[in-house]
Design a protein around this motif. Structure first.
Motif, PDB file in Angstrom:
ATOM      1  N   LEU A 139       4.991 -18.934  -1.655  1.00 30.88           N
ATOM      2  CA  LEU A 139       3.737 -19.147  -0.923  1.00 30.88           C
ATOM      3  C   LEU A 139       2.670 -18.152  -1.358  1.00 30.88           C
ATOM      4  CD1 LEU A 139       4.778 -19.996   2.737  1.00 30.88           C
ATOM      5  CD2 LEU A 139       3.968 -21.510   0.929  1.00 30.88           C
ATOM      6  N   SER A 140       3.098 -16.894  -1.490  1.00 28.90           N
ATOM      7  CA  SER A 140       2.160 -15.856  -1.880  1.00 28.90           C
ATOM      8  C   SER A 140       1.564 -16.152  -3.256  1.00 28.90           C
ATOM      9  CB  SER A 140       2.881 -14.513  -1.866  1.00 28.90           C
ATOM     10  OG  SER A 140       2.057 -13.511  -2.392  1.00 28.90           O
ATOM     11  N   LYS A 141       2.446 -16.606  -4.187  1.00 32.47           N
ATOM     12  CA  LYS A 141       1.990 -16.921  -5.547  1.00 32.47           C
ATOM     13  C   LYS A 141       1.023 -18.101  -5.549  1.00 32.47           C
ATOM     14  CE  LYS A 141       3.497 -14.247  -8.788  1.00 32.47           C
ATOM     15  NZ  LYS A 141       3.107 -13.110  -7.933  1.00 32.47           N
ATOM     16  N   ILE A 142       1.377 -19.166  -4.806  1.00 32.33           N
ATOM     17  CA  ILE A 142       0.524 -20.359  -4.755  1.00 32.33           C
ATOM     18  C   ILE A 142      -0.863 -19.988  -4.233  1.00 32.33           C
ATOM     19  CG2 ILE A 142       0.144 -22.520  -3.470  1.00 32.33           C
ATOM     20  CD1 ILE A 142       2.105 -23.038  -5.529  1.00 32.33           C
ATOM     21  N   ILE A 143      -0.873 -19.203  -3.160  1.00 33.70           N
ATOM     22  CA  ILE A 143      -2.165 -18.864  -2.566  1.00 33.70           C
ATOM     23  C   ILE A 143      -2.990 -17.994  -3.496  1.00 33.70           C
ATOM     24  CG2 ILE A 143      -3.276 -17.587  -0.681  1.00 33.70           C
ATOM     25  CD1 ILE A 143      -1.202 -18.775   1.172  1.00 33.70           C
ATOM     26  N   SER A 144      -2.337 -17.049  -4.170  1.00 37.84           N
ATOM     27  CA  SER A 144      -3.136 -16.204  -5.069  1.00 37.84           C
ATOM     28  C   SER A 144      -3.587 -17.004  -6.291  1.00 37.84           C
ATOM     29  CB  SER A 144      -2.366 -14.946  -5.469  1.00 37.84           C
ATOM     30  OG  SER A 144      -1.356 -15.256  -6.390  1.00 37.84           O
ATOM     31  N   LEU A 145      -2.787 -18.007  -6.670  1.00 36.84           N
ATOM     32  CA  LEU A 145      -3.174 -18.878  -7.783  1.00 36.84           C
ATOM     33  C   LEU A 145      -4.420 -19.691  -7.432  1.00 36.84           C
ATOM     34  CD1 LEU A 145      -1.902 -19.901 -10.594  1.00 36.84           C
ATOM     35  CD2 LEU A 145      -1.213 -21.889  -9.277  1.00 36.84           C
ATOM     36  N   ILE A 146      -4.437 -20.228  -6.225  1.00 33.03           N
ATOM     37  CA  ILE A 146      -5.533 -21.104  -5.805  1.00 33.03           C
ATOM     38  C   ILE A 146      -6.770 -20.296  -5.433  1.00 33.03           C
ATOM     39  CG2 ILE A 146      -6.270 -22.785  -4.045  1.00 33.03           C
ATOM     40  CD1 ILE A 146      -4.213 -23.957  -5.893  1.00 33.03           C
ATOM     41  N   THR A 147      -6.560 -19.176  -4.732  1.00 31.91           N
ATOM     42  CA  THR A 147      -7.703 -18.465  -4.166  1.00 31.91           C
ATOM     43  C   THR A 147      -8.048 -17.188  -4.918  1.00 31.91           C
ATOM     44  OG1 THR A 147      -6.328 -17.121  -2.711  1.00 31.91           O
ATOM     45  CG2 THR A 147      -7.023 -19.257  -1.871  1.00 31.91           C
ATOM     46  N   GLY A 148      -7.090 -16.668  -5.714  1.00 31.22           N
ATOM     47  CA  GLY A 148      -7.341 -15.415  -6.405  1.00 31.22           C
ATOM     48  C   GLY A 148      -7.174 -14.196  -5.516  1.00 31.22           C
ATOM     49  N   GLN A 149      -6.658 -14.421  -4.305  1.00 33.84           N
ATOM     50  CA  GLN A 149      -6.458 -13.275  -3.402  1.00 33.84           C
ATOM     51  C   GLN A 149      -4.982 -13.188  -3.020  1.00 33.84           C
ATOM     52  OE1 GLN A 149      -9.014 -13.255   0.089  1.00 33.84           O
ATOM     53  NE2 GLN A 149      -7.792 -11.664   1.043  1.00 33.84           N
ATOM     54  N   LYS A 150      -4.470 -11.959  -2.907  1.00 30.59           N
ATOM     55  CA  LYS A 150      -3.070 -11.804  -2.544  1.00 30.59           C
ATOM     56  C   LYS A 150      -2.935 -11.695  -1.031  1.00 30.59           C
ATOM     57  CE  LYS A 150       0.937  -8.856  -3.465  1.00 30.59           C
ATOM     58  NZ  LYS A 150       1.943  -9.831  -3.186  1.00 30.59           N
ATOM     59  N   ILE A 151      -2.176 -12.614  -0.449  1.00 32.00           N
ATOM     60  CA  ILE A 151      -1.897 -12.574   0.990  1.00 32.00           C
ATOM     61  C   ILE A 151      -0.394 -12.385   1.125  1.00 32.00           C
ATOM     62  CG2 ILE A 151      -1.916 -13.906   3.130  1.00 32.00           C
ATOM     63  CD1 ILE A 151      -4.712 -13.172   2.361  1.00 32.00           C
TER      64      ILE A 151
END
Lengths: 240, 138
Positions: A139-151
């Protein structure tokens, strides 16, 4: 006492009679400035009765809509009643409500649109369950891939939002497993999402809603949803 | 296509069209949802009247006659199911909005009713005390 903005704590609850009372009591202790609304998501037990006795505003949904539909109801209610900040707290007692003031302070101090209480921030690789660690990593990777931010903890439901975010979430909020998807959506819309480190509590009663095979479904569903959202045009806050 | 086969296809197309129109007339089917059915009926009817259309398609695609017919039927069913999924999604969205508004209104109503009840109780209490005072005075 410090002056806090008009705050509503939203507790989506489905059959949480055993926990909801103490959650409300704790909020009253640690965040006495806030109003509390319990969104009773078609519970079959005495969740609504207990919440009402404890003095919370209770919104009874006519049938079980899932946590997304319930939370959205809370946001609609908060916006209509003119609350400046809405905080989501789960009814199972996992969220450390003593951190609510910190969530709100961070929201205003760093002019963020959403502040998430993260159980992983600053504690890399502390997840004892392998399956969960994998899901968290994907999930963390997908979100940083899409948004460029690490959550670090996008699935955490312990979060505070301002009016701008409420307005967007009222327009569009996923029905089930809404947390990671809504984070990705908000960042994509240009809103500022930040995390603070919190220590989650053990569950007081009942089991986590996410078991292993459900966890696999969870990660797949959320990943697909985030990827589909990535191809969607952005929702402008102004247009209605 | 034998005359019997042609008759069956024409009959089928006419039957679908008649059923659809009758259902719309009786207000049991919304026009919006019936459009695809009307289209299906019309296409089947046309295929019955001009059987050479299917022969041509079969020749072009290199399929047997029956396979072409099944393919066309399948495509129609597919689009009708797709259409229904779309309709269901839209209805789900509306249903969610309705339920949310209902929950909020219900809470407001209960609050209002509670307030009113309290007001009434307060007034009757007041009257009672007034009456008691009245008795005392006399």
């Amino acid at each position: 006492m410090k002056k806090y903005p008009k705050t509503l704590v939203i507790i989506p609850a489905f059959n949480e009679a055993k926990n909801v009372g103490s959650v409300i009591d704790n909020i009253k202790t640690y965040a006495s400035f806030a109003d509390i609304a319990v969104i009773n998501d078609g519970s079959e037990d005495s969740t609504a009765k207990i919440a009402e006795e404890k003095g919370a505003a209770v919104l009874n949904l006519p049938y079980n809509m899932g946590i997304g539909g319930a939370m959205q109801t809370g946001y609609i209610y908060a916006q209509k009643a003119g609350y400046q900040i809405a905080v989501q707290v789960d009814a199972d007692g996992q969220h450390p409500v003593k951190n609510i003031p910190e969530l709100i302070d961070t929201l205003s101090d760093s002019s963020a649109d959403m502040v998430i209480g993260s159980r992983y921030l600053g504690k890399a690789g502390k997840e004892p369950l392998v399956t969960r660690a994998v899901g968290k990593w994907i999930l963390s990777k997908i979100i940083s891939l899409i948004t460029g931010q690490k959550i670090t903890d996008s699935s955490s439901g312990f979060r505070a939002v301002n009016q701008r975010t409420m307005q967007l979430l009222i327009k569009r909020y996923p029905r089930d497993y809404p947390e990671p998807e809504s984070v990705a959506m908000l960042i994509k819309e240009g809103l500022k999402v930040i995390e603070i480190a919190v220590q989650m509590n053990e569950r007081c009663s009942g089991n986590s809603s996410i078991t292993i095979h459900k966890g696999i479904y969870y990660v797949i569903k959320v990943t697909v949803a985030i990827l589909i959202d990535a191809f969607e045009s952005t929702l402008s806050i102004k247009e209605n | 296509m034998t005359p019997l086969q042609r008759f069956i296809v024409i009959f089928l197309g006419t039957a679908i069209l008649t059923c659809t129109i009758e259902l719309i007339r009786r207000r049991k089917l919304w026009e919006e949802y019936a459009l695809l059915w009307l289209l299906s009926g019309t296409v089947i009817l046309i295929l019955g009247v001009f059987p050479q259309i299917i022969s041509t398609i079969s020749a072009v695609l290199g399929l047997a006659y029956l396979t072409t017919l099944l393919l066309i039927a399948f495509l129609f069913l597919l689009s009708i199911v797709m259409h229904f999924t779309k309709v269901i999604s839209k209805q789900t969205e509306r249903e969610v909005k309705l339920a949310q508004q209902l929950a909020i209104l219900k809470m407001k109503l209960e609050k209002l009713e509670k307030g009113k009840k309290q007001d009434l109780e307060n007034t009757s209490e007041y009257k009672k005390t007034a009456a008691e005072n009245h008795c005392l005075n006399t």
